[in-house]
Design a protein around this motif. Structure first.
Motif, mmCIF file in Angstrom:
data_model
loop_
_atom_site.group_PDB
_atom_site.id
_atom_site.type_symbol
_atom_site.label_atom_id
_atom_site.label_comp_id
_atom_site.label_asym_id
_atom_site.label_seq_id
_atom_site.Cartn_x
_atom_site.Cartn_y
_atom_site.Cartn_z
ATOM 1 N N THR A 31 5.858 15.394 -13.545
ATOM 2 C CA THR A 31 5.306 14.305 -13.642
ATOM 3 C C THR A 31 6.282 13.374 -12.432
ATOM 4 N N SER A 32 5.796 12.494 -11.792
ATOM 5 C CA SER A 32 6.426 11.592 -11.027
ATOM 6 C C SER A 32 6.101 10.143 -11.396
ATOM 7 N N VAL A 33 6.789 9.004 -11.265
ATOM 8 C CA VAL A 33 6.764 7.768 -11.731
ATOM 9 C C VAL A 33 6.947 6.977 -10.608
ATOM 10 N N THR A 34 6.429 5.725 -10.573
ATOM 11 C CA THR A 34 6.677 4.707 -9.493
ATOM 12 C C THR A 34 6.720 3.205 -10.125
ATOM 13 N N HIS A 35 7.605 2.614 -10.053
ATOM 14 C CA HIS A 35 7.795 1.196 -10.805
ATOM 15 C C HIS A 35 7.812 0.382 -9.605
ATOM 16 N N THR A 36 6.788 -0.806 -9.712
ATOM 17 C CA THR A 36 6.619 -1.693 -8.559
ATOM 18 C C THR A 36 6.226 -3.081 -9.276
ATOM 19 N N GLY A 37 5.601 -3.997 -8.384
ATOM 20 C CA GLY A 37 5.117 -5.186 -8.832
ATOM 21 C C GLY A 37 5.898 -6.266 -8.255
ATOM 22 N N ASP A 38 5.390 -7.598 -8.611
ATOM 23 C CA ASP A 38 6.195 -8.784 -8.217
ATOM 24 C C ASP A 38 7.540 -8.970 -8.448
ATOM 25 N N GLN A 39 8.035 -8.155 -9.468
ATOM 26 C CA GLN A 39 9.031 -8.393 -10.021
ATOM 27 C C GLN A 39 10.253 -7.394 -9.538
ATOM 28 N N TYR A 40 9.702 -6.801 -8.652
ATOM 29 C CA TYR A 40 10.462 -5.620 -7.859
ATOM 30 C C TYR A 40 10.435 -5.898 -6.289
ATOM 31 N N PRO A 41 11.551 -5.557 -5.765
ATOM 32 C CA PRO A 41 11.238 -5.867 -4.027
ATOM 33 C C PRO A 41 10.165 -5.096 -3.619
ATOM 34 N N ASP A 84 3.564 0.193 2.635
ATOM 35 C CA ASP A 84 3.861 -1.293 3.236
ATOM 36 C C ASP A 84 2.550 -2.089 3.240
ATOM 37 N N TYR A 85 1.804 -2.341 2.308
ATOM 38 C CA TYR A 85 0.425 -2.753 1.834
ATOM 39 C C TYR A 85 0.533 -3.898 0.920
ATOM 40 N N ARG A 86 -0.500 -4.992 1.033
ATOM 41 C CA ARG A 86 -0.260 -5.926 0.281
ATOM 42 C C ARG A 86 -0.840 -5.555 -1.147
ATOM 43 N N TYR A 87 -1.681 -4.682 -1.187
ATOM 44 C CA TYR A 87 -2.332 -4.084 -2.342
ATOM 45 C C TYR A 87 -1.301 -2.874 -2.874
ATOM 46 N N PHE A 100 -1.094 -21.181 0.908
ATOM 47 C CA PHE A 100 -1.421 -20.998 -0.649
ATOM 48 C C PHE A 100 -2.206 -19.644 -0.819
ATOM 49 N N LEU A 101 -3.438 -19.609 0.063
ATOM 50 C CA LEU A 101 -4.402 -18.436 0.120
ATOM 51 C C LEU A 101 -3.610 -17.212 0.699
ATOM 52 N N PHE A 102 -2.525 -17.443 1.488
ATOM 53 C CA PHE A 102 -1.747 -16.302 2.254
ATOM 54 C C PHE A 102 -0.921 -15.635 1.125
ATOM 55 N N ALA A 103 -0.321 -16.727 0.350
ATOM 56 C CA ALA A 103 0.513 -16.124 -0.958
ATOM 57 C C ALA A 103 -0.329 -15.468 -1.796
ATOM 58 N N MET A 104 -1.737 -16.154 -2.311
ATOM 59 C CA MET A 104 -2.501 -15.429 -3.201
ATOM 60 C C MET A 104 -3.329 -14.000 -3.052
ATOM 61 N N GLY A 105 -3.258 -13.869 -1.517
ATOM 62 C CA GLY A 105 -3.697 -12.598 -1.015
ATOM 63 C C GLY A 105 -2.652 -11.485 -0.926
ATOM 64 N N GLY A 106 -1.402 -11.885 -1.261
ATOM 65 C CA GLY A 106 -0.079 -11.041 -1.236
ATOM 66 C C GLY A 106 0.443 -10.820 0.080
ATOM 67 N N PHE A 107 -0.019 -11.766 1.135
ATOM 68 C CA PHE A 107 0.654 -11.564 2.588
ATOM 69 C C PHE A 107 2.051 -12.073 2.452
ATOM 70 N N ALA A 108 2.171 -13.318 1.791
ATOM 71 C CA ALA A 108 3.444 -13.992 1.737
ATOM 72 C C ALA A 108 4.442 -12.902 1.235
ATOM 73 N N ASN A 109 4.153 -12.346 -0.071
ATOM 74 C CA ASN A 109 5.107 -11.686 -0.640
ATOM 75 C C ASN A 109 5.566 -10.325 0.293
ATOM 76 N N GLN A 110 4.567 -9.995 1.090
ATOM 77 C CA GLN A 110 4.771 -8.899 1.902
ATOM 78 C C GLN A 110 5.595 -9.106 3.034
ATOM 79 N N ALA A 124 12.141 -13.298 -7.842
ATOM 80 C CA ALA A 124 12.210 -14.698 -8.356
ATOM 81 C C ALA A 124 11.056 -15.577 -8.157
ATOM 82 N N PHE A 125 10.969 -15.543 -6.801
ATOM 83 C CA PHE A 125 9.858 -16.597 -6.190
ATOM 84 C C PHE A 125 8.668 -16.242 -6.080
ATOM 85 N N ALA A 126 8.595 -14.714 -6.203
ATOM 86 C CA ALA A 126 7.101 -14.258 -5.905
ATOM 87 C C ALA A 126 6.009 -15.204 -6.851
ATOM 88 N N ASN A 127 6.551 -15.426 -7.987
ATOM 89 C CA ASN A 127 5.595 -16.207 -9.125
ATOM 90 C C ASN A 127 5.597 -17.619 -8.950
#
Length: 613
Positions: free
Chosen positions: A131-141, A148-151, A238-248, A256-259
């Motif tokens: 079993t392998s595990v990956t932890h990610t999300g906006d609260q992680y780098p 390297d993909y927005r999704y 705003f749409l750039f951020a909502m689409g995940g591009f800004a976080n990328q 902390a700034f992602a949300n």
């Protein structure tokens, strides 16, 4: 107006009911059927094979950190082919998917979660190799995603006849959209290329329109061009951020700034659209509409500040509500102005109609009331694109209307003049002399600033090329100095624009006092921006002159209406014409020198050195 409001509310209610109707109710299941990853039809129907588990706060399994910690009697629910969409909740959601490879060859697929705004996402995939595990999300780098993909992409490699269990744990402070798909690498690349083209065209068009309107503002000084550029830029971001591009791309390590960025950009967009609507629709100051729009602008500004204080789940609701309220208010104000006979409001209302529909649908999808967030994102981009085109067309119509008024006024004056000529033949000579005198006065006024009496930007644009050509012919030096009042916005904000105008006149007096040679020209070419054209003056002489001006200004003060003394300072940048240089390059170097003076602490002079290869 009540009829239009009733239609708008009915439309919003219809969208809400549609979202509720799309909510699914599935019975608990004890077994999630295995999906054959090598079967394209089963991959397309992935949600028929997915199960989910909702764990609310207070339940024993709420703090479970791994699939093994979940209770054996957990009531898993089949997705039954529906997208997993949940409105704002404190619950934790677990998703289970069993996949197998019925083929003989080892193959690679990607499990794609096509919603970028999730706080914490954990993937477990178990097979014969462990079993392998990956932890990610906006609260992680951002690079915690591994790809390297927005999704979110999870590589799933299966050998021949191999089975693998995939478990996902999702926790987020906002709505939960969990659009899952299992794609081949070729399909992922093709979809990415297609969406890259769409997003590139969309954001590129917004950038071009914003830049074009900004140039129009700088060239004409018309406020609504600046507000339109501000609106398009903030909405695009705003749409750039909502689409995940800004976080990328913009803040991949700022967890902390992602949300915070999402409600913050909503409030900025709300402020921009309010300022643009108020300026474009020519709302009469002091009217009810003006008071309402001013209040909404202040509310947007207040919410912008509160986004750094309030938790995300509260600030996102507040900012979205105010944004929808502003869009609806601008739509109604546009209708009122249209009925009042203001013709450009027609195109403004059409533009805002699409924006209203797009914003409602996008908000419902973002808050988990509508499924298929990607389709709603594309719909929102189409609505914004149509709005941008219509708004810019509306500005063209507004310009044509003003131009037509000027032409009508000119035609009316010409007709009256012809009648007078026919009626007063004896006075023809006197009439022509008066007309010539009026034209000279008009030419003088067009080249001078009404507030300060200095020459204006038009005179600068006309004179600078001539002085450059003369300097090249005569080999005499030519220096331009750009001066800008420091922190002048604070002066206007604290003591008002009337006092600000008094300060500008004071600066103009000092410039006239020092630029006293017959050929020296003092110019006001912007709000608090001034220029000196100094033919026959080299770099050292121009620098000394600017220092004298800055010292003179800093040693004097302007008295407010309350008796307070305000001291002003300026920053200056100078550039001297060099061989092979035109007026644009000369002006650019002086402007860069001015920016260096600002950056170096203000109240100083910087000299631009010629660029060398």
């Amino acid at each position: 107006m009540l009829l239009y409001l009733r239609y708008a509310l009915s439309f919003a209610a219809l969208l809400l009911l549609t979202g509720v109707a799309m909510a699914f109710q599935s019975a608990p299941t004890e077994h999630c059927p295995a999906l054959d990853a090598s079967n394209a039809k089963q991959r397309e129907a992935l949600m028929d094979y997915a199960c989910y588990l909702r764990v609310a706060p207070g339940e024993p399994a709420y703090n479970a950190g791994t699939p093994e910690e979940l209770p054996d009697d957990a009531q898993w629910t089949s997705a039954d082919g529906n997208d997993l969409v949940f409105s704002h909740t404190d619950a934790v959601y677990w998703i289970r998917l069993n996949v197998r490879n019925s083929g003989d060859a080892r193959q690679l697929w990607y499990l794609k979660l096509s919603y970028p705004l999730l706080d914490k996402v954990a993937f477990w995939h178990s097979g014969i190799d462990g079993t392998s595990v990956t932890h990610t999300g906006d609260q992680y780098p951002f690079m915690s995603r591994g790809v390297d993909y927005r999704y979110f992409l999870l590589p799933v490699t299966l050998g021949g006849s191999e089975n693998r269990a995939i478990t996902i744990r999702i926790e987020s402070s906002g709505a939960l959209n969990v659009p899952l798909s299992l794609e081949t690498p070729d399909a992922i690349i093709a979809q990415s290329n297609h969406l890259t083209l769409i997003h590139g065209l969309f954001y590129g068009a917004l950038l071009v329109f914003s830049g074009f309107n900004l140039l129009l503002f700088f060239s004409s000084g018309t406020a609504y061009y600046f507000y339109n550029a501000f609106y398009m830029a903030s909405l695009g971001l705003f749409l750039f951020a909502m689409g995940g591009f800004a976080n990328q791309y913009f803040w991949p390590d700022s967890t902390a700034f992602a949300n915070t960025s999402i409600p913050m950009l909503i409030s900025v967009s709300s402020l921009a659209m309010t300022l643009f609507g108020r300026s474009f629709l020519e709302i009469r100051p002091g009217s009810r509409a003006d008071r309402i729009l001013r209040g909404l602008a202040l509310a947007s500004l207040g919410l912008f500040l509160m986004t750094f204080i309030l938790p995300y789940n509260k600030s996102i609701v507040l900012t979205t509500t105010v944004a929808l309220l502003i869009i609806g208010s601008l739509f109604l104000v546009g209708l009122i102005r249209w009925r009042q006979g203001y013709l450009p409001a027609k195109w403004y209302v059409l533009a805002w109609s699409g924006m209203l529909a797009g914003a409602l649908i996008y908000a419902l999808a973002a808050f988990g009331y509508l499924a298929d967030f990607l389709a709603r994102e594309i719909f929102m981009q189409v609505a914004v694109g149509a709005q941008v085109i219509l708004l810019n067309y509306a500005m063209v119509q507004r310009w044509r209307l003003l131009n037509q008024k000027l032409l009508n006024a000119e035609q009316s004056a010409r007709t009256n003049l012809e009648l007078k000529v026919h009626e007063r033949t004896a006075q023809l000579r006197n009439t022509m002399r008066e007309l010539e005198r009026a034209n000279r006065q008009l030419a003088t006024l067009s080249l001078n600033d009404a507030l300060t009496g200095l020459h204006n930007r038009r005179h600068l644009d006309n004179l600078l090329p001539e002085l450059c050509a003369e300097s090249r012919r005569s080999s005499q030096p030519l220096t331009i100095a750009l001066l800008d009042a420091d922190h002048f916005k604070a002066v206007n904000d604290k003591w008002g624009h009337d006092f600000g105008d008094q300060c500008l006149q004071h600066i103009a007096d000092i410039l006239r006092r020092h630029a006293k040679r017959p050929r020296d020209v003092a110019i006001r070419f912007g709000g608090e921006e001034f220029a000196l054209l100094l033919p026959g003056t080299g770099a050292d002489g121009a620098g000394k002159l600017c220092e004298q001006i800055l010292q003179d200004l800093a040693s004097t003060s302007v008295v407010t209406g309350h008796g307070e003394r305000v001291q002003l300072t300026m920053s200056a940048g100078t550039a001297t014409l060099v061989s092979g240089e035109d007026q644009r390059e000369l002006f650019r170097r002086a402007d860069e020198a001015l920016y260096r003076a600002k950056a170096a602490g203000r109240n100083r002079t910087e000299q631009s050195e010629p660029e060398t290869c």
